[in-house]
Design a protein around this motif. Structure first.
Motif, PDB file in Angstrom:
ATOM      1  N   ILE A   5      36.341  37.743  37.729  1.00  0.00           N
ATOM      2  CA  ILE A   5      37.451  38.438  38.390  1.00  0.00           C
ATOM      3  C   ILE A   5      37.560  37.937  39.829  1.00  0.00           C
ATOM      4  O   ILE A   5      36.592  37.988  40.590  1.00  0.00           O
ATOM      5  CB  ILE A   5      37.240  39.966  38.350  1.00  0.00           C
ATOM      6  N   CYS A  19      32.242  40.255  34.789  1.00  0.00           N
ATOM      7  CA  CYS A  19      32.811  40.660  36.078  1.00  0.00           C
ATOM      8  C   CYS A  19      32.892  39.491  37.050  1.00  0.00           C
ATOM      9  O   CYS A  19      33.750  39.470  37.942  1.00  0.00           O
ATOM     10  CB  CYS A  19      31.981  41.789  36.703  1.00  0.00           C
ATOM     11  N   ASP A  36      39.870  38.959  42.331  1.00  0.00           N
ATOM     12  CA  ASP A  36      40.127  39.979  43.346  1.00  0.00           C
ATOM     13  C   ASP A  36      38.828  40.719  43.656  1.00  0.00           C
ATOM     14  O   ASP A  36      38.201  41.307  42.783  1.00  0.00           O
ATOM     15  CB  ASP A  36      41.195  40.962  42.842  1.00  0.00           C
ATOM     16  N   SER A  68      37.981  43.525  45.306  1.00  0.00           N
ATOM     17  CA  SER A  68      37.846  44.963  45.068  1.00  0.00           C
ATOM     18  C   SER A  68      37.803  45.272  43.572  1.00  0.00           C
ATOM     19  O   SER A  68      37.034  46.126  43.127  1.00  0.00           O
ATOM     20  CB  SER A  68      38.981  45.686  45.806  1.00  0.00           C
ATOM     21  N   THR A  69      38.572  44.547  42.759  1.00  0.00           N
ATOM     22  CA  THR A  69      38.536  44.742  41.308  1.00  0.00           C
ATOM     23  C   THR A  69      37.189  44.291  40.757  1.00  0.00           C
ATOM     24  O   THR A  69      36.621  44.923  39.859  1.00  0.00           O
ATOM     25  CB  THR A  69      39.688  43.950  40.633  1.00  0.00           C
ATOM     26  N   ARG A  70      36.664  43.171  41.295  1.00  0.00           N
ATOM     27  CA  ARG A  70      35.357  42.656  40.857  1.00  0.00           C
ATOM     28  C   ARG A  70      34.251  43.657  41.180  1.00  0.00           C
ATOM     29  O   ARG A  70      33.389  43.939  40.338  1.00  0.00           O
ATOM     30  CB  ARG A  70      35.074  41.298  41.509  1.00  0.00           C
ATOM     31  N   ASP A  98      34.562  46.923  41.561  1.00  0.00           N
ATOM     32  CA  ASP A  98      34.731  48.056  40.639  1.00  0.00           C
ATOM     33  C   ASP A  98      34.180  47.719  39.251  1.00  0.00           C
ATOM     34  O   ASP A  98      33.535  48.547  38.610  1.00  0.00           O
ATOM     35  CB  ASP A  98      36.208  48.451  40.534  1.00  0.00           C
ATOM     36  N   CYS A  99      34.447  46.494  38.806  1.00  0.00           N
ATOM     37  CA  CYS A  99      33.942  46.046  37.507  1.00  0.00           C
ATOM     38  C   CYS A  99      32.408  46.045  37.502  1.00  0.00           C
ATOM     39  O   CYS A  99      31.784  46.537  36.566  1.00  0.00           O
ATOM     40  CB  CYS A  99      34.480  44.637  37.196  1.00  0.00           C
TER      41      CYS A  99
END
Length: 179
Positions: A47, A44, A49, A51-53, A55-56
């Motif tokens: 990543i 993770c 971004d 918000s994507t990180r 979430d991951c």
């Protein structure tokens, strides 16, 4: 040089070559792979971004937590690893991954404890019952003349070729084996 000396020298050369090869192979071995859930968490970080990180990380943390609760992954504090190493000191263990007991770089080479009780059998040597619960038996013929008293300090250390030396207080060390 006679044939016996020639065979001895050839054997020693072969053993030396095998040890060198084994050491090089071990040094070049890849470290043990990480558990999939742990690797997922570490991945993770790559990543970009935010918000994507996040979430991951949330998904990976949930997966890691579930794996621990189900017993698929065990997380242990270093202190417990050290206690486990002390508990098995002196036993011959099967080949576990070095990471299982905290890595080979931190090998336990000696243990200090105290005597709980000891008994002597003529012709067989001493048997030592130690405060840490372990029992060790003398395996050499070194005479050890001492008065067995609870509380005497004991130091056990690794010696050559898988053997151990047990020293009671200021008395001479004797070769011993864990029972």
């Amino acid at each position: 040089m006679n044939a016996v000396h020639g065979r001895i020298i050839a054997s020693l050369c072969a053993m030396s070559a095998m040890c060198t090869f084994a050491n090089q192979s071990y040094a070049n071995a890849d470290p043990a792979p990480k558990a999939a859930q742990m690797q997922q968490l570490l991945d993770c970080r790559r990543i970009e971004d935010r918000s994507t990180r996040v979430d991951c990380y949330d998904a990976a943390a949930a997966s890691l937590d579930a794996a621990e609760r189900q017993g698929e992954i065990v997380v242990v504090e270093r202190e417990r690893v050290i206690e486990a190493r002390r508990a098995v000191f002196g036993f011959s263990l099967p080949a576990f991954p070095s990471s299982l007991l905290g890595g080979e770089t931190e090998a336990l080479n000696e243990v200090e404890t105290s005597l709980e009780r000891a008994s002597h059998v003529a012709g067989q040597g001493w048997t030592f019952h130690l405060a840490d619960g372990s029992v060790w038996r003398q395996i050499d013929t070194t005479p050890l003349q001492f008065r067995a008293r609870a509380g005497l300090p004991i130091k056990i250390r690794r010696a050559a070729m898988g053997s151990y030396l047990l020293k009671v207080a200021d008395y001479p060390a004797v070769r011993a084996k864990r029972q």
